[in-house]
Design an enzyme around this catalytic site. Structure first.
Site, short mmCIF file in Angstrom:
data_model
loop_
_atom_site.label_atom_id
_atom_site.label_comp_id
_atom_site.label_asym_id
_atom_site.label_seq_id
_atom_site.Cartn_x
_atom_site.Cartn_y
_atom_site.Cartn_z
N ARG A 190 -16.07 30.95 8.26
CA ARG A 190 -16.46 30.34 6.94
C ARG A 190 -17.92 29.81 7.01
O ARG A 190 -18.73 30.01 6.03
CB ARG A 190 -15.50 29.09 6.76
CG ARG A 190 -14.22 29.66 6.54
CD ARG A 190 -13.86 30.49 5.74
NE ARG A 190 -12.49 30.81 5.49
CZ ARG A 190 -11.57 31.45 5.89
NH1 ARG A 190 -11.98 32.14 7.31
NH2 ARG A 190 -10.25 31.79 5.80
N LYS A 244 -17.89 6.80 27.68
CA LYS A 244 -17.87 7.71 26.21
C LYS A 244 -18.14 9.01 26.23
O LYS A 244 -17.70 9.78 25.72
CB LYS A 244 -18.63 6.90 25.22
CG LYS A 244 -18.14 5.52 24.75
CD LYS A 244 -19.10 4.87 23.78
CE LYS A 244 -18.43 3.45 23.32
NZ LYS A 244 -19.56 2.81 22.37
N GLU A 261 -35.62 0.13 20.91
CA GLU A 261 -36.22 0.38 22.29
C GLU A 261 -36.05 1.80 22.66
O GLU A 261 -37.16 2.71 23.08
CB GLU A 261 -35.98 -0.56 23.35
CG GLU A 261 -36.51 -0.76 24.51
CD GLU A 261 -36.17 -1.73 25.52
OE1 GLU A 261 -35.06 -2.44 25.08
OE2 GLU A 261 -36.72 -2.17 26.35
N CYS A 311 -44.06 10.89 12.79
CA CYS A 311 -43.45 10.37 13.91
C CYS A 311 -42.97 9.01 13.54
O CYS A 311 -43.11 8.46 12.40
CB CYS A 311 -43.92 10.62 15.20
SG CYS A 311 -45.00 9.12 15.78
N CYS A 347 -24.54 -4.19 14.67
CA CYS A 347 -23.03 -4.10 14.15
C CYS A 347 -22.52 -5.28 14.53
O CYS A 347 -21.50 -5.98 13.79
CB CYS A 347 -22.61 -2.90 14.98
SG CYS A 347 -23.46 -1.46 15.08
ZN LIG Z 1 -46.98 9.16 14.85
#
Ligand SMILES: [Zn+2]
Length: 360
Positions: A29, A103, A150, A188, A204
């Site tokens: 598909r 995980k 970070e 970026c 969260c």
């Molecule tokens: Zn940049």
């Protein structure tokens, strides 16, 4: 006599077909979709992609790309499965949480159950400057499943240095945001956010999260990933905007990211401060009252550690993690010496618990 529900005939192998035809059928598909086609499917099969962070967004990205037939997925995650993950982290189940499986390991097992024809490389590690070269070697696309800026700035610096495309994805509350980065060609992450954006430092834990916001951002980012991998970088197909969408209020926005920002620290000046960082011995994790201690390689013998800690609290371990409860703290130890200490956000307390029970 005829029957609409046809009875299986002797020697007929129901549901089992020769390998090649099963492969053709699996992706039939998707091959029918003109943007992919047979050639695109072949490219997906030879592609190598890293997914950094396998929480909610990482799970959804991995599910979509594994089912789509991306040949090799390297899944990097530092954490283990907990019951509070199950509301949105689609690759994990109650058994994974009961076993506190890392995980990355749980993800690899789950993917193998629905697509055993691709390669999954699980890496139970925290991505830091010291290991980023080894962990990301040999992949052609980086996908962001992390929960912190970070690590995203670290990924951005690495992508700029190696001219590798990457896709920023984030979801918190009902809000989802994503950006494609083609270093040197488009903006970026540091072009758009020279510093961690204030509005998006919610976690969260403070804002909660809707699983539908996660799936929205993962669907958009996984589709952009397919375009990268089949080589369709043309505008307007490959998006060159920072796209944000709130699934609750329906507010949405697109900010142009078509061009690098002149003077950008990362892609303009190549001042890759996050890549040059010395590493991070203590980190407070998202969504939990916990501190991570990241030692330099310090292999741990779980059997021996289990015996040593017996008199100090409840201990149990499997091949992947050792858990130790010493009220009110819970320590999870990984074979390379890394630990996540729950019950405090004080790095000094965590450090002293680690020194006392594991060694300094
Ligand atoms: Zn940049």
């Amino acid at each position: 006599m005829t029957s609409l529900a046809r009875e299986p005939q002797p020697n007929e192998r129901i549901g089992i077909s020769p390998r090649n035809s099963s492969l053709d059928q699996r992706y039939s598909r998707q091959i029918l979709f003109p943007g992919i086609g047979a050639e695109g499917q072949r490219k997906l099969g030879t592609a190598r992609v890293a997914i950094i962070g396998c929480g909610a967004t990482g799970s959804a990205l991995a599910t979509l790309l594994a089912r789509a037939g991306v040949g090799t997925l390297r899944i990097i995650d530092r954490d283990y499965v907990e019951p509070s993950n199950l509301q949105r982290q689609a690759l994990f189940d109650e058994q994974d949480a009961a076993e506190s499986l890392p995980k990355a390991i749980a993800a690899a097992r789950k993917i193998a159950a629905f697509n055993s024809q691709i390669v999954v490389e699980p890496k139970v590690e925290d991505l830091v400057p010291a290991n980023i070269e080894a962990l990301l070697e040999g992949v052609s696309l980086l996908l962001d499943g992390t929960d912190n800026f970070e690590t995203r700035y670290l990924i951005n610096d690495y992508a700029v240095q190696h001219s590798l495309p990457w896709i920023y994805s984030a979801a918190v509350g009902s809000y989802a945001v994503t950006l494609n980065v083609l270093p040197g060609r488009t903006a970026c992450l540091a072009c758009i956010f020279p510093d961690s954006p204030r509005g998006m430092v919610e976690t969260c834990e403070t804002s909660g999260i809707l699983n539908s916001a996660v799936n929205l951002v993962a669907s958009v980012a996984a589709t952009e990933a397919l375009k990268f991998l089949v080589g369709d970088l043309s505008a307007p197909h490959l998006r060159r905007t920072l796209l944000s969408f709130d699934v609750w209020t329906n507010e949405h926005a697109e900010i142009s990211a078509a061009n690098p920002r002149p003077g950008c620290r990362a892609c303009g000046q190549h001042d890759l401060i996050h890549l040059a960082g010395e590493g991070r011995p203590h980190i407070t994790l998202c969504g939990r009252n916990s501190v991570q201690i990241h030692e330099r390689q310090r292999p741990i013998d779980f059997g021996e550690m289990d015996r040593r800690l017996q008199s100090q609290g409840v201990v149990r371990h499997n091949d992947f993690v050792l858990k130790f409860w010493h009220d009110p703290y819970e320590m999870t130890l990984f074979p390379d010496g890394r630990a996540i200490i729950k019950g405090t956000t004080d790095t000094a307390v965590a450090r002293s618990l680690y020194a006392r029970f594991v060694g300094s």
